[in-house]
Design a protein around this motif. Structure first.
Motif, short mmCIF file in Angstrom:
data_model
loop_
_atom_site.label_atom_id
_atom_site.label_comp_id
_atom_site.label_asym_id
_atom_site.label_seq_id
_atom_site.Cartn_x
_atom_site.Cartn_y
_atom_site.Cartn_z
N ARG A 103 0.81 -1.21 -0.11
CA ARG A 103 0.18 0.13 -0.13
C ARG A 103 0.75 1.18 0.04
O ARG A 103 0.69 2.30 -0.92
N ARG A 104 1.88 1.38 0.84
CA ARG A 104 2.71 2.34 0.96
C ARG A 104 3.52 2.66 -0.34
O ARG A 104 3.78 3.82 -0.77
N LEU A 105 3.97 1.44 -1.12
CA LEU A 105 4.76 1.82 -2.02
C LEU A 105 4.01 2.17 -3.53
O LEU A 105 4.39 3.04 -3.88
N SER A 106 2.79 1.70 -3.50
CA SER A 106 1.81 1.73 -4.50
C SER A 106 1.51 3.39 -4.66
O SER A 106 1.10 3.78 -5.54
N ARG A 107 1.56 3.89 -3.49
CA ARG A 107 1.27 5.40 -3.54
C ARG A 107 2.36 6.30 -3.99
O ARG A 107 1.90 7.63 -4.26
N ILE A 108 3.25 5.75 -4.11
CA ILE A 108 4.53 6.60 -4.62
C ILE A 108 4.45 7.01 -6.17
O ILE A 108 3.91 6.30 -6.88
N GLU A 109 4.60 8.32 -6.33
CA GLU A 109 4.58 8.87 -7.59
C GLU A 109 5.94 9.07 -8.27
O GLU A 109 6.71 9.79 -7.27
N SER A 110 6.51 8.69 -9.20
CA SER A 110 7.79 8.97 -9.74
C SER A 110 7.44 10.17 -10.55
O SER A 110 6.57 10.41 -11.13
N PRO A 111 8.55 10.99 -10.90
CA PRO A 111 8.50 12.02 -11.92
C PRO A 111 7.83 11.53 -13.35
O PRO A 111 7.33 12.06 -14.17
N ARG A 112 7.99 10.15 -13.54
CA ARG A 112 7.46 9.54 -14.85
C ARG A 112 6.30 9.03 -14.63
O ARG A 112 5.57 8.46 -15.69
N GLY A 113 5.57 9.30 -13.14
CA GLY A 113 4.04 8.67 -13.18
C GLY A 113 4.08 7.64 -11.92
O GLY A 113 5.11 7.55 -11.43
N PHE A 129 -3.71 -13.71 1.24
CA PHE A 129 -3.20 -12.39 1.18
C PHE A 129 -3.75 -11.76 -0.29
O PHE A 129 -3.69 -10.45 -0.49
N LEU A 130 -4.06 -12.45 -1.45
CA LEU A 130 -4.12 -11.90 -2.55
C LEU A 130 -5.18 -10.66 -2.77
O LEU A 130 -4.85 -9.81 -3.44
N PRO A 131 -6.40 -10.83 -2.18
CA PRO A 131 -7.42 -9.98 -2.45
C PRO A 131 -6.85 -8.68 -1.69
O PRO A 131 -7.08 -7.48 -2.30
N ALA A 132 -6.24 -8.60 -0.78
CA ALA A 132 -5.90 -7.49 0.15
C ALA A 132 -4.72 -6.70 -0.73
O ALA A 132 -4.27 -5.60 -0.56
N LEU A 133 -3.91 -7.67 -1.32
CA LEU A 133 -2.73 -7.09 -1.86
C LEU A 133 -3.25 -6.42 -3.27
O LEU A 133 -2.61 -5.30 -3.66
N ILE A 134 -4.25 -6.93 -3.88
CA ILE A 134 -4.62 -6.26 -5.07
C ILE A 134 -5.11 -5.00 -4.52
O ILE A 134 -4.94 -3.90 -5.33
N ALA A 174 -7.22 -16.74 -10.97
CA ALA A 174 -8.44 -16.41 -11.03
C ALA A 174 -8.72 -14.86 -10.79
O ALA A 174 -9.65 -14.19 -10.80
N SER A 175 -7.50 -14.04 -10.52
CA SER A 175 -7.59 -12.88 -10.02
C SER A 175 -7.23 -12.07 -11.34
O SER A 175 -6.70 -12.80 -12.31
N PRO A 176 -7.63 -10.85 -11.49
CA PRO A 176 -7.40 -9.92 -12.57
C PRO A 176 -5.79 -9.60 -13.07
O PRO A 176 -5.76 -8.93 -13.92
N LEU A 177 -4.83 -10.16 -12.12
CA LEU A 177 -3.58 -9.63 -12.47
C LEU A 177 -2.77 -10.15 -13.75
O LEU A 177 -2.76 -11.48 -13.68
#
Ligand code: SAM
Length: 359
Positions: A103-113, A129-134, A174-177
């Motif tokens: 969650r913390r890392l996915s919120r990071i924006e790099s200058p490229r997006g 864990f998969l549902p919570a990870l997604i 079965a997940s959308p990943l």
């Protein structure tokens, strides 16, 4: 999206100081976009080519990076041009705060997006864990599976956990990943009679099987060039079952890929030993104990701990020294050699096993 300035490095061996700004470029002009973050050296399996059965020397718990420390390094890395974080280990799903890390890392924006968050896992805890990870922002998964035969799996991993891994792969399928990738190390006399079966298994799960040439990173130092299964042998075995059409445009990716019988399914081979791809390498590694590495096979590391923990116990505790972290990051990139030396007679295996480096 703001463009990040690209500072092309002079290729002079006398340039000993890393550029203080711009993209993370090394002295060979390679720009780094991918940071592999090892979250722990612990694992629920004991694969023979990776870890010893017993007697492993674990990293001290006090030296393992905290969630805040991981985020601090990741933010500095993203500001410097890293766009993908791959979480690995050891087994990343053994971290109790794994969902928070994502969650913390996915919120990071790099200058490229926005950054991409990927994970390499043995899959054992994915159903949990998969549902919570997604939900937390995970984008991509690689799951390791070297055999789908129970006795063989038990012997190879020294744990009777094949059903758990299969359940993890089923959950991922079965997940959308997507794309979903399955990694298998090809080993002579172990699973080299199972290569076609593994690809068929992957195809049935809408996944890409990627065979990895076994590398000299095992804790027991038993790797032998003469017995390892090569890219050519893997391709020969697969060609007997499918027409393989090379897919162009590999870029910095470690795997070469082929369409199976014209597609849509594909297979990959990571031939680090017989067809190294160092010339396009854009990867860096952060170990669970705060060491930056510019190559899987490095024998030297760049220690982030002094800058990460320099303020501990002072009124500035919790205030990250971003400039200090960036300087270590840039020095690490600048010190990168043109290629690994597996094929040199002088090659020395790194002291850390793969579980402590982060695969
Ligand atoms: N526990 C996770 C997993 O099983 O995927 C992540 C860590 S594991 C070290 C990452 C990858 O490294 C796995 O796909 C594993 O097969 C691969 N690996 C480990 N040792 C290796 C070796 N000596 N040669 C080639 N690949 C290796």
């Amino acid at each position: 999206m703001a463009a990040i300035p690209v500072m092309i490095a002079p290729r002079s061996p006398t340039s000993t100081v890393a550029p203080p700004a711009g993209a993370l470029v090394d002295t060979h002009g390679r720009i780094h976009r991918d940071l592999r973050i090892s979250l722990t050296d612990r694992c629920s399996l004991r694969c023979t080519y990776c870890m010893p059965e017993q007697g492993n020397e674990w990293l001290a718990r006090s030296s393992i990076l905290s969630l805040d420390e991981i985020e601090t390094v990741a933010r500095v890395a993203a500001d410097a041009g890293i766009t993908t974080f791959r979480l690995t280990g050891g087994e990343p799903l053994l971290r109790t705060d794994i969902v928070d890390v994502v969650r913390r890392l996915s919120r990071i924006e790099s200058p490229r997006g926005p950054v991409t968050i990927a994970m390499t896992t043995n899959g054992i805890r994915l159903p949990e864990f998969l549902p919570a990870l997604i939900d937390a922002g995970l984008h991509r998964l690689n799951i390791s599976i070297d055999t789908i035969r129970r006795d063989r799996f038990h012997e190879l991993t020294r744990r009777d956990r094949l059903d758990d891994v299969l359940a993890g792969i089923a959950a991922a399928a079965a997940s959308p990943l997507r794309p979903l990738k399955l990694n298998a190390v090809a080993m002579r006399g172990v699973n080299d009679d199972e290569l076609v079966e593994l690809v068929e298994f992957a195809v049935a799960h809408d996944a890409q099987l990627r065979f990895i040439e076994q590398m000299p990173l095992d804790a027991g130092h038993t790797w032998n060039r003469n017995t390892m299964v090569t890219r050519e042998e893997i391709l020969d075995a697969l060609s007997a079952r499918w027409r393989l059409d090379p897919i162009p445009g590999r870029g910095g990716a470690p795997a070469e890929t082929w369409l199976l019988d014209g597609g849509p399914h594909t297979v990959g081979v990571i031939a680090s030993v017989t067809a190294p791809f160092c010339g396009n390498c854009d990867r860096l590694r952060l170990t669970a104990d705060g060491q930056l590495r510019n190559c899987l096979f490095s024998t030297s590391e760049f220690d982030l701990m002094p800058v990460l923990r320099s303020n501990a116990g002072t009124p500035n505790a919790g205030t990250p020294d971003a400039a200090g972290i960036e300087a270590v990051l840039r020095a690490c990139v600048w010190g990168k050699l043109p290629g690994h030396a597996i094929n040199d007679p002088s090659f020395l295996q790194p002291a850390r096993g793969m579980n402590a480096i982060g695969g």
